[in-house]
Each structure stands twice: as C-alpha cells, then as structure tokens.
Design a protein around this motif. Structure first.
Motif, PDB file in Angstrom:
ATOM      1  N   GLY A   4       0.819  -1.201   0.000  1.00  0.00           N
ATOM      2  CA  GLY A   4       0.000   0.000   0.000  1.00  0.00           C
ATOM      3  C   GLY A   4       0.854   1.252   0.000  1.00  0.00           C
ATOM      4  N   LYS A   5       0.264   2.344  -0.442  1.00  0.00           N
ATOM      5  CA  LYS A   5       0.935   3.639  -0.472  1.00  0.00           C
ATOM      6  C   LYS A   5       0.279   4.561   0.549  1.00  0.00           C
ATOM      7  CE  LYS A   5       3.353   2.621  -4.163  1.00  0.00           C
ATOM      8  NZ  LYS A   5       4.683   2.149  -4.006  1.00  0.00           N
ATOM      9  N   ASN A   6       1.018   5.550   1.012  1.00  0.00           N
ATOM     10  CA  ASN A   6       0.452   6.532   1.919  1.00  0.00           C
ATOM     11  C   ASN A   6      -0.644   7.326   1.212  1.00  0.00           C
ATOM     12  OD1 ASN A   6       2.066   6.031   4.171  1.00  0.00           O
ATOM     13  ND2 ASN A   6       3.723   7.276   3.346  1.00  0.00           N
ATOM     14  N   PRO A   7      -1.754   7.587   1.897  1.00  0.00           N
ATOM     15  CA  PRO A   7      -2.840   8.335   1.262  1.00  0.00           C
ATOM     16  C   PRO A   7      -2.495   9.810   1.109  1.00  0.00           C
ATOM     17  CG  PRO A   7      -3.417   7.768   3.515  1.00  0.00           C
ATOM     18  CD  PRO A   7      -2.112   7.106   3.217  1.00  0.00           C
ATOM     19  N   THR A   8      -3.063  10.410   0.063  1.00  0.00           N
ATOM     20  CA  THR A   8      -2.912  11.851  -0.138  1.00  0.00           C
ATOM     21  C   THR A   8      -3.833  12.576   0.837  1.00  0.00           C
ATOM     22  OG1 THR A   8      -4.648  11.936  -1.805  1.00  0.00           O
ATOM     23  CG2 THR A   8      -2.402  11.522  -2.583  1.00  0.00           C
ATOM     24  N   LEU A   9      -3.748  13.886   0.873  1.00  0.00           N
ATOM     25  CA  LEU A   9      -4.563  14.671   1.797  1.00  0.00           C
ATOM     26  C   LEU A   9      -6.049  14.482   1.510  1.00  0.00           C
ATOM     27  CD1 LEU A   9      -4.572  16.680   4.107  1.00  0.00           C
ATOM     28  CD2 LEU A   9      -4.444  18.517   2.441  1.00  0.00           C
ATOM     29  N   VAL A  27      -3.354   3.028   0.992  1.00  0.00           N
ATOM     30  CA  VAL A  27      -4.162   2.894  -0.218  1.00  0.00           C
ATOM     31  C   VAL A  27      -3.504   1.852  -1.122  1.00  0.00           C
ATOM     32  CG1 VAL A  27      -5.068   4.085  -2.236  1.00  0.00           C
ATOM     33  CG2 VAL A  27      -4.958   5.271  -0.048  1.00  0.00           C
ATOM     34  N   CYS A  28      -4.259   0.801  -1.437  1.00  0.00           N
ATOM     35  CA  CYS A  28      -3.767  -0.269  -2.295  1.00  0.00           C
ATOM     36  C   CYS A  28      -4.115   0.015  -3.750  1.00  0.00           C
ATOM     37  CB  CYS A  28      -4.360  -1.589  -1.836  1.00  0.00           C
ATOM     38  SG  CYS A  28      -3.788  -3.000  -2.751  1.00  0.00           S
ATOM     39  N   LYS A  29      -5.382   0.385  -4.001  1.00  0.00           N
ATOM     40  CA  LYS A  29      -5.853   0.748  -5.336  1.00  0.00           C
ATOM     41  C   LYS A  29      -6.719   1.984  -5.200  1.00  0.00           C
ATOM     42  CE  LYS A  29      -6.537  -3.766  -7.499  1.00  0.00           C
ATOM     43  NZ  LYS A  29      -7.586  -4.615  -8.066  1.00  0.00           N
ATOM     44  N   SER A  30      -6.817   2.738  -6.298  1.00  0.00           N
ATOM     45  CA  SER A  30      -7.651   3.922  -6.279  1.00  0.00           C
ATOM     46  C   SER A  30      -8.395   4.076  -7.599  1.00  0.00           C
ATOM     47  CB  SER A  30      -6.783   5.153  -6.007  1.00  0.00           C
ATOM     48  OG  SER A  30      -7.582   6.297  -5.949  1.00  0.00           O
ATOM     49  N   PRO A  31      -9.390   3.188  -7.872  1.00  0.00           N
ATOM     50  CA  PRO A  31     -10.209   3.402  -9.064  1.00  0.00           C
ATOM     51  C   PRO A  31     -11.025   4.689  -8.919  1.00  0.00           C
ATOM     52  CG  PRO A  31     -10.610   1.234  -8.106  1.00  0.00           C
ATOM     53  CD  PRO A  31      -9.744   1.982  -7.165  1.00  0.00           C
ATOM     54  N   THR A  32     -11.721   5.075  -9.970  1.00  0.00           N
ATOM     55  CA  THR A  32     -12.380   6.378  -9.972  1.00  0.00           C
ATOM     56  C   THR A  32     -13.440   6.531  -8.896  1.00  0.00           C
ATOM     57  OG1 THR A  32     -13.925   5.587 -11.636  1.00  0.00           O
ATOM     58  CG2 THR A  32     -11.963   6.730 -12.420  1.00  0.00           C
ATOM     59  N   ASP A  33     -14.164   5.468  -8.536  1.00  0.00           N
ATOM     60  CA  ASP A  33     -15.256   5.611  -7.584  1.00  0.00           C
ATOM     61  C   ASP A  33     -15.064   4.812  -6.296  1.00  0.00           C
ATOM     62  OD1 ASP A  33     -15.460   3.221  -8.868  1.00  0.00           O
ATOM     63  OD2 ASP A  33     -17.634   3.249  -9.013  1.00  0.00           O
ATOM     64  N   GLU A  34     -13.848   4.331  -6.031  1.00  0.00           N
ATOM     65  CA  GLU A  34     -13.574   3.528  -4.843  1.00  0.00           C
ATOM     66  C   GLU A  34     -12.177   3.804  -4.310  1.00  0.00           C
ATOM     67  OE1 GLU A  34     -13.842  -0.492  -6.152  1.00  0.00           O
ATOM     68  OE2 GLU A  34     -16.000  -0.595  -5.814  1.00  0.00           O
ATOM     69  N   LEU A  35     -11.969   3.429  -3.056  1.00  0.00           N
ATOM     70  CA  LEU A  35     -10.636   3.372  -2.469  1.00  0.00           C
ATOM     71  C   LEU A  35     -10.474   1.985  -1.860  1.00  0.00           C
ATOM     72  CD1 LEU A  35      -9.937   6.640  -0.438  1.00  0.00           C
ATOM     73  CD2 LEU A  35      -8.724   5.823  -2.436  1.00  0.00           C
ATOM     74  N   THR A  45      -8.408  -5.712   4.723  1.00  0.00           N
ATOM     75  CA  THR A  45      -8.720  -4.818   3.607  1.00  0.00           C
ATOM     76  C   THR A  45     -10.126  -4.265   3.760  1.00  0.00           C
ATOM     77  OG1 THR A  45      -9.509  -6.639   2.253  1.00  0.00           O
ATOM     78  CG2 THR A  45      -7.191  -6.032   2.027  1.00  0.00           C
ATOM     79  N   LYS A  46     -10.342  -3.066   3.259  1.00  0.00           N
ATOM     80  CA  LYS A  46     -11.646  -2.406   3.216  1.00  0.00           C
ATOM     81  C   LYS A  46     -11.779  -1.719   1.867  1.00  0.00           C
ATOM     82  CE  LYS A  46     -12.783  -2.759   7.662  1.00  0.00           C
ATOM     83  NZ  LYS A  46     -13.933  -3.400   8.190  1.00  0.00           N
ATOM     84  N   ILE A  47     -13.020  -1.581   1.420  1.00  0.00           N
ATOM     85  CA  ILE A  47     -13.313  -0.831   0.192  1.00  0.00           C
ATOM     86  C   ILE A  47     -14.269   0.286   0.561  1.00  0.00           C
ATOM     87  CG2 ILE A  47     -14.323  -0.912  -2.110  1.00  0.00           C
ATOM     88  CD1 ILE A  47     -13.516  -3.857  -2.222  1.00  0.00           C
ATOM     89  N   ILE A  48     -13.893   1.516   0.221  1.00  0.00           N
ATOM     90  CA  ILE A  48     -14.740   2.686   0.462  1.00  0.00           C
ATOM     91  C   ILE A  48     -15.267   3.165  -0.877  1.00  0.00           C
ATOM     92  CG2 ILE A  48     -14.812   5.053   1.281  1.00  0.00           C
ATOM     93  CD1 ILE A  48     -12.587   4.402   3.193  1.00  0.00           C
ATOM     94  N   HIS A  49     -16.586   3.241  -0.987  1.00  0.00           N
ATOM     95  CA  HIS A  49     -17.211   3.768  -2.201  1.00  0.00           C
ATOM     96  C   HIS A  49     -17.371   5.272  -2.048  1.00  0.00           C
ATOM     97  CE1 HIS A  49     -18.036  -0.225  -3.711  1.00  0.00           C
ATOM     98  NE2 HIS A  49     -18.419  -0.543  -2.476  1.00  0.00           N
ATOM     99  N   LEU A  50     -16.944   6.018  -3.050  1.00  0.00           N
ATOM    100  CA  LEU A  50     -17.014   7.478  -2.976  1.00  0.00           C
ATOM    101  C   LEU A  50     -18.354   7.997  -3.395  1.00  0.00           C
ATOM    102  CD1 LEU A  50     -13.520   8.255  -4.478  1.00  0.00           C
ATOM    103  CD2 LEU A  50     -14.160   8.058  -2.101  1.00  0.00           C
TER     104      LEU A  50
END
Length: 50
Positions: A4-9, A27-35, A45-50
């Motif tokens: 994973g990478k450190n999250p941005t602000l 943050v492992c992946k960052s598709p357009t509508d999820e984290l 692991t968790k998935i957050i829907h934006l």
C-alpha cells in the motif's frame, strides 16, 4: 499482495469521513469511484465507495 501507499490529503479526508483513522490505513488501489485500503498492522482490507 501489492504494498500500500500513503494516502494523499484528499484521500485522508475521505478515509476520516468513512470513520477510519487515516494513520492506520494505506491505499492499495484507487479506481475512480472507490478506495481499496489495507490496514498497516493487521493487513485487513476495506473498500470505500465514494
């Protein structure tokens, strides 16, 4: 599993709004509508829907 990478602000604000502590999540992946998050210590692991 990828590292994973450190999250941005902006990502930290989204993680905090979802009720998680942004200091403990990467943050492992960052598709357009999820984290896709990975916990720093437990590797859960968790998935957050934006």
């Amino acid at each position: 599993m990828k590292n994973g990478k450190n999250p941005t602000l902006r990502q930290k604000m989204v993680i905090k709004d979802a009720g998680f502590n942004p200091d403990n999540w990467l943050v492992c992946k960052s598709p357009t509508d999820e984290l896709h998050l990975v916990h720093r210590f437990t590797s859960s692991t968790k998935i957050i829907h934006l």
